[in-house]
Design an enzyme around this catalytic site. Structure first.
Site, PDB file in Angstrom:
ATOM      1  N   GLU A 207      26.605  78.592  49.892  1.00 53.59           N
ATOM      2  CA  GLU A 207      25.327  78.947  50.239  1.00 53.59           C
ATOM      3  C   GLU A 207      24.884  80.156  48.984  1.00 53.59           C
ATOM      4  OE1 GLU A 207      24.857  79.774  54.149  1.00 53.59           O
ATOM      5  OE2 GLU A 207      25.073  77.729  54.760  1.00 53.59           O
ATOM      6  N   LYS A 335      17.272  74.020  62.995  1.00 51.63           N
ATOM      7  CA  LYS A 335      17.677  73.160  61.608  1.00 51.63           C
ATOM      8  C   LYS A 335      17.240  71.811  62.107  1.00 51.63           C
ATOM      9  CE  LYS A 335      22.257  75.581  60.730  1.00 51.63           C
ATOM     10  NZ  LYS A 335      23.768  75.543  61.047  1.00 51.63           N
TER      11      LYS A 335
END
Length: 424
Positions: A207, A335
């Site tokens: 990330e 999400k």
């Protein structure tokens, strides 16, 4: 007046930020307008997430190909969606859910269904000549989210021995999204210099955060506090800290322990960290099956900080409702690929907000250049977003999109910068 309907759906296999296949989907209307979407993929996944369909053919991409999901888009979803109004998102999504017919979308794949769902909504926005966030959120979409920036990666996002998965900063003292991004970037570069000075690795994880070899979670937090100070900011006043423990990844289901600690001891560890560091948000501090532990954690810390459920809720309205009834957590990570449609994502957010839970729109560790979540964070006024560190273009793309939205909103935009559980 000509009704605008779905006329074609195209799909292809592309690569995500980790070099694994994912789906690109393009929905085209009978007027020639279209929308595109790329589907993300997670490394640390909840056991109750909607199923991401993979080919399991080890002769290509280590079994992670998505040719079957692609085939399902073209051969199953296109025939049932041709002629459907591009503006009826609920109908589009319900047709796909019905065509799949399973509780977790395992037949057609949540990746196939989500790609079509998002691309269809974008085609509708394009048909009206509107920005995506404005089409989805209408005139109420105006809150720019405070970013939760993952500067040190651990757990399943890096191979460095750190137990917790994400060590984040929140630029709570910023007055605009643009200022928040600048503050985060300043701390990111300062942290890199600190790591260099200590002869620690400055390679990054999935990330975009650094993944140095550190001895403990406390050492990572110490580095973040020092980087914040050296960048010229006050820890806890201008920039706070946040954790994603991803506790399910180190939970032993047989002994019901966390690296040898029981639930109460795990809660004690987290409470101690909150006493020693300016932490105002903890995600997945307990395992998704440890409801008793979640009750303890929420009771211990929930009045003062954000207790976020990710694996606990997996963006599923039914699981969110169950958690709310049991008093678990006070915030929900959102999400879209955990549930599989835009409609269900919207339902999850609305349910959380109606019960006083905060929400955070989130990326996945396997991302693309797609910036959908930036628009959705504004569309649904989530007030917070997780989209990685200040490196790797698949992460930066979302920040750049948010800054563009802020400019477009002008004086209508409101930057969300406070902790709703701090009493401020």
């Amino acid at each position: 007046m000509l009704e605008v309907v779905i006329s074609d759906i195209q799909a292809r296999e592309i690569l995500d930020s980790r070099g694994y296949p994912t789906l690109y989907v393009k929905v085209i209307t009978n007027t020639g307008t279209f929308g595109e979407a790329c589907v993300p993929s997670g490394a640390s996944t909840g056991i109750k997430e909607a199923l991401e369909l993979r080919d399991q053919d080890t002769s290509r991409y280590q079994g992670k190909g998505v040719l079957q999901a692609l085939k399902n888009v073209k051969e199953v979803l296109l025939p049932v969606l041709q002629g459907v109004s591009i503006f009826d998102q609920i109908l589009i999504d319900s047709i796909m859910v019905e065509a799949d017919g399973t509780p977790n979308k395992e037949k057609l794949g949540a990746n196939a269904i989500l790609g079509v769902s998002l691309a269809a909504a974008k085609a509708a926005a394009a048909t009206l000549g509107r920005s995506f966030y404005r089409y989805v959120g209408g005139c109420f979409a105006h809150i720019l989210p405070c970013p939760m920036m993952n500067l040190i990666n651990g757990g399943m996002h890096a191979n460095n021995g750190l137990q917790f998965q994400e060590f984040m900063i929140r630029p709570i003292g910023a007055h605009s999204l643009q200022e928040a991004v600048r503050m985060g970037a300043d701390v990111f570069h300062t942290l890199k210099n600190l790591l260099n000075d200590k002869h620690l690795a400055t390679g990054v994880g999935d990330e975009g955060g650094f993944a140095p070899q550190l001895k403990s979670n406390s050492e990572a937090l110490d580095l973040l506090v020092l980087a914040i100070e050296k960048a010229g900011f006050q820890p806890g006043e201008e920039i706070s800290l946040a954790l994603d423990c991803a506790a399910s990844s180190f939970y032993d289901t047989k002994t019901e322990t966390y690296a040898g600690k029981n639930s109460q001891e795990q809660v004690g560890i987290l409470a101690d960290l909150c006493d020693r560091y300016p932490i105002d948000s903890i995600e997945d501090g307990l395992a998704e099956e440890d409801f008793d532990g979640w009750e303890l954690l929420t009771a211990e810390l929930g009045e003062n900080i954000q207790i976020v459920g990710d694996d606990l809720f997996v963006t599923n309205p039914e699981l969110i409702a169950e958690g709310i009834s049991k008093g678990l957590a006070n915030a929900v990570l959102i999400k879209p690929n955990q549930i599989g449609t835009l409609t269900e994502t919207s339902e999850a957010i609305q349910l959380a907000h109606s019960q006083g839970y905060t929400t955070i729109l989130s990326h996945r560790s396997g991302e693309t250049e797609d910036t959908t979540i930036a628009d959705l964070a504004v569309a649904f006024n989530t007030g917070q977003i997780k989209t990685g560190s200040l490196s790797r273009s698949e992460r930066i793309a979302k920040y750049n999109r948010l800054m563009a939205i802020e400019e477009e909103l002008g004086s209508e935009g409101l930057f969300k910068d406070s902790n709703p559980f701090s009493g401020e």
